[in-house]
Design a protein around this motif. Structure first.
Motif, PDB file in Angstrom:
ATOM      1  N   ASN A 182       0.821  -1.207   0.000  1.00 42.63           N
ATOM      2  CA  ASN A 182       0.000   0.000   0.000  1.00 42.63           C
ATOM      3  C   ASN A 182       0.856   1.259   0.000  1.00 42.63           C
ATOM      4  OD1 ASN A 182      -3.205  -0.050   0.471  1.00 42.63           O
ATOM      5  ND2 ASN A 182      -2.328  -1.967   1.225  1.00 42.63           N
ATOM      6  N   PHE A 183       1.929   1.223   0.763  1.00 39.91           N
ATOM      7  CA  PHE A 183       2.823   2.392   0.795  1.00 39.91           C
ATOM      8  C   PHE A 183       3.428   2.638  -0.584  1.00 39.91           C
ATOM      9  CE2 PHE A 183       7.093   4.200   1.338  1.00 39.91           C
ATOM     10  CZ  PHE A 183       6.759   5.401   1.948  1.00 39.91           C
ATOM     11  N   VAL A 184       3.894   1.590  -1.237  1.00 38.86           N
ATOM     12  CA  VAL A 184       4.507   1.735  -2.560  1.00 38.86           C
ATOM     13  C   VAL A 184       3.479   2.223  -3.576  1.00 38.86           C
ATOM     14  CG1 VAL A 184       5.556   0.470  -4.477  1.00 38.86           C
ATOM     15  CG2 VAL A 184       6.310   0.016  -2.142  1.00 38.86           C
ATOM     16  N   TYR A 185       2.303   1.599  -3.586  1.00 37.39           N
ATOM     17  CA  TYR A 185       1.296   1.951  -4.591  1.00 37.39           C
ATOM     18  C   TYR A 185       0.845   3.403  -4.445  1.00 37.39           C
ATOM     19  CZ  TYR A 185      -2.964   2.050  -7.339  1.00 37.39           C
ATOM     20  OH  TYR A 185      -3.931   2.396  -8.255  1.00 37.39           O
ATOM     21  N   PHE A 186       0.480   3.797  -3.237  1.00 32.52           N
ATOM     22  CA  PHE A 186      -0.074   5.133  -3.068  1.00 32.52           C
ATOM     23  C   PHE A 186       0.991   6.226  -3.142  1.00 32.52           C
ATOM     24  CE2 PHE A 186      -3.541   2.594  -1.215  1.00 32.52           C
ATOM     25  CZ  PHE A 186      -4.575   3.060  -2.025  1.00 32.52           C
ATOM     26  N   SER A 187       2.239   5.885  -2.872  1.00 33.88           N
ATOM     27  CA  SER A 187       3.323   6.844  -3.089  1.00 33.88           C
ATOM     28  C   SER A 187       3.514   7.077  -4.586  1.00 33.88           C
ATOM     29  CB  SER A 187       4.622   6.334  -2.463  1.00 33.88           C
ATOM     30  OG  SER A 187       4.512   6.238  -1.054  1.00 33.88           O
ATOM     31  N   ILE A 188       3.500   5.991  -5.362  1.00 37.98           N
ATOM     32  CA  ILE A 188       3.596   6.127  -6.817  1.00 37.98           C
ATOM     33  C   ILE A 188       2.391   6.896  -7.347  1.00 37.98           C
ATOM     34  CG2 ILE A 188       3.533   4.845  -8.993  1.00 37.98           C
ATOM     35  CD1 ILE A 188       5.124   2.631  -7.613  1.00 37.98           C
TER      36      ILE A 188
END
Length: 275
Positions: free
Chosen positions: A220-226
């Motif tokens: 979730n951190f990776v996806y929403f940061s992207i």
């Protein structure tokens, strides 16, 4: 969905469509599918489910006070922006809701589906699984993210159908909520990666559940940061402002055209009286 829809274009009707106007006047719901319409199904049902989620989460005592207050602050701020900074021009120009801000390709729709799964469905399964397993730590760590995401989706769905809100204001909904949720997800990562450990005699099922929680938080951190730094800020927000100022120019052009028409009519009437 949203937020995952995240920035997906809100629902809209084509500007100047006679069929759209007729449908609105007759009070019939307009059947249109935005970028995420096929993913989320019936909007009415989803909105009711989100309201139920919000009520349950709020009453659970699992949501920090700051996260409970944030939606109220965000809503008040968006209303203020729509009133004083970016008033809607679409109602004046066309009499309908603003068109979609971003038209997505098939690849983009797949990106949205991935975000919907990572952001909503899997965290919901994680929370429900935590209830079933008696894992209060898992429930408490993931619930704030679900609460804010539910509020984001509900807010996007509501304002996307109202001509009161201009494209920049609509674009700021996923932007504001995503920024806040990234900080919440960081707390989630800290909970499952630093504050939670496996017992020495853990069975395979417990190990799988432990790493599922860790992987889900990180994903979730990776996806929403992207999503924030690769789509919302560089593409979605500029597109919203571009559409807003384009609508503003159309309004000014229409006003000048109307003034010219009135002046011409007065001139013709004066010529007839002179004859």
């Amino acid at each position: 969905m949203s937020g995952v829809s995240l920035a997906v274009a809100p629902r809209s009707e084509p500007a100047g469509s006679d069929e759209t106007t007729t449908t609105k006047l007759q009070g019939k719901p307009l059947q249109q599918e935005g970028v995420t319409g096929g993913v989320m199904g019936s909007l009415r049902v989803i909105e009711l489910q989100l309201v139920a989620f919000i009520m349950v989460f709020s009453a659970s005592g699992l949501i920090p006070l700051l996260d409970i207050v944030f939606p109220a602050f965000a809503t008040a701020y968006l209303i203020a922006l729509s009133r004083f900074a970016f008033p809607s021009r679409c109602r004046i120009a066309t009499g309908t809701s603003s068109p979609e801000i971003f038209q997505g390709s098939r690849l983009f729709r797949f990106y949205v589906v991935v975000g919907t799964t990572l952001g909503l469905f899997l965290p919901l399964a994680y929370v429900l699984g935590g209830f079933a397993r008696g894992d209060e730590h898992a429930v408490r760590s993931a619930t704030p993210h679900l609460f804010l995401l539910s509020f984001q989706i509900l807010t996007e769905n509501i304002i996307s159908g109202l001509s009161l809100f201009s494209p920049p204001v609509r674009a700021l909904v996923p932007l504001l909520y995503t920024v806040r949720r990234i900080f919440v997800i960081i707390d989630w990562i800290q909970d499952v990666w630093l504050n939670k450990t496996l017992p020495a005699n853990a069975v395979l099922q417990d190990i799988a559940w432990f790493w599922f929680g860790r992987g889900l938080a990180a994903a979730n951190f990776v996806y929403f940061s992207i999503n924030l730094f690769g789509f919302l800020i560089p593409r979605f927000l500029p597109r919203a402002f571009e559409r807003y100022f384009s609508e503003k120019d159309e309004v000014h052009a229409k006003i000048e055209e109307d003034k010219y028409s009135v002046a011409m009519n007065k001139s013709k009437q004066s010529d007839k009286k002179a004859d």
